[in-house]
Scaffold this motif. Structure first.
Motif, PDB file in Angstrom:
ATOM      1  N   ASP A 143       0.845  -1.189   0.000  1.00  0.00           N
ATOM      2  CA  ASP A 143       0.000   0.000   0.000  1.00  0.00           C
ATOM      3  C   ASP A 143       0.881   1.240   0.000  1.00  0.00           C
ATOM      4  N   ARG A 202      -1.031   2.129  13.325  1.00  0.00           N
ATOM      5  CA  ARG A 202      -2.004   1.933  12.253  1.00  0.00           C
ATOM      6  C   ARG A 202      -1.356   1.296  11.036  1.00  0.00           C
ATOM      7  N   TRP A 203      -0.044   1.490  10.845  1.00  0.00           N
ATOM      8  CA  TRP A 203       0.645   0.921   9.682  1.00  0.00           C
ATOM      9  C   TRP A 203       0.823  -0.577   9.847  1.00  0.00           C
ATOM     10  N   THR A 241      -2.594  -1.931   9.080  1.00  0.00           N
ATOM     11  CA  THR A 241      -2.835  -1.884   7.633  1.00  0.00           C
ATOM     12  C   THR A 241      -2.108  -3.025   6.926  1.00  0.00           C
ATOM     13  N   HIS A 267      -3.687  -6.512   4.911  1.00  0.00           N
ATOM     14  CA  HIS A 267      -3.384  -6.924   3.534  1.00  0.00           C
ATOM     15  C   HIS A 267      -3.048  -8.405   3.466  1.00  0.00           C
TER      16      HIS A 267
END
Length: 159
Positions: free
Chosen positions: A97, A147-148, A151, A155
């Motif tokens: 991302d 948050r990363w 995320t 995925h």
């Protein structure tokens, strides 16, 4: 390319001033985060806690880069080598991302990449307070999670 690395205690002291400066100046920055998958293929991945900024928060290894000097994959390979002493070729990384965020007051383009680690043994730099191979974010107890990291893990479970 060699980047200046400051000791963790100095980073902890200057981090609040840097965030304030970013909120005032609003610079354009570029960063990478690397999701390292365990080489055994059992679904484990590496979570890290940096020793500066918010040392209680679990996240991913990574850092900043200059897009005129290196690609996101090259930056991720460099950061993984610097923070974990793992040598991973830039070509092994896959982009998960790319997001633009103003979370820290700056205009940051962040690329999240994934790669299978070449081995399970890592040698953390002083920049990292802790590293842990995990299967599930719930293994991090009640500690905050970036948050990363959330995320990147999302995925993994998406088709």
């Amino acid at each position: 390319m060699r980047h200046l690395r400051l000791p963790a205690p100095i980073l902890r002291v200057i981090a609040p001033g840097m965030r304030l400066w970013w909120r005032i100046r609003k610079p354009r920055t570029f960063g990478v985060k690397a999701l390292l998958l365990h080489p055994d293929g059992a679904g484990r991945f590496l979570a890290v806690r940096h020793s500066y900024s918010d040392p209680t928060r679990w996240g991913l290894p990574g850092g900043g880069y200059k897009p005129t000097l290196e690609t996101p994959a090259q930056a991720a390979a460099r950061e993984v080598a610097e923070e974990l002493s793992l040598v991973v070729p830039a070509g092994a990384f896959t982009v998960l991302d790319t997001v633009v965020t103003t979370l820290e007051g700056k205009h940051d383009t962040l690329t999240i990449l994934r790669v299978v680690a070449p081995g399970e043994h890592v040698s953390p730099s002083p920049e990292l307070a802790e590293v842990r191979w995990i299967e599930d974010i719930r293994e991090l107890e009640s500690a905050p999670v970036s948050r990363w990291l959330m995320t990147a893990v999302a995925h993994l479970s998406s088709p």
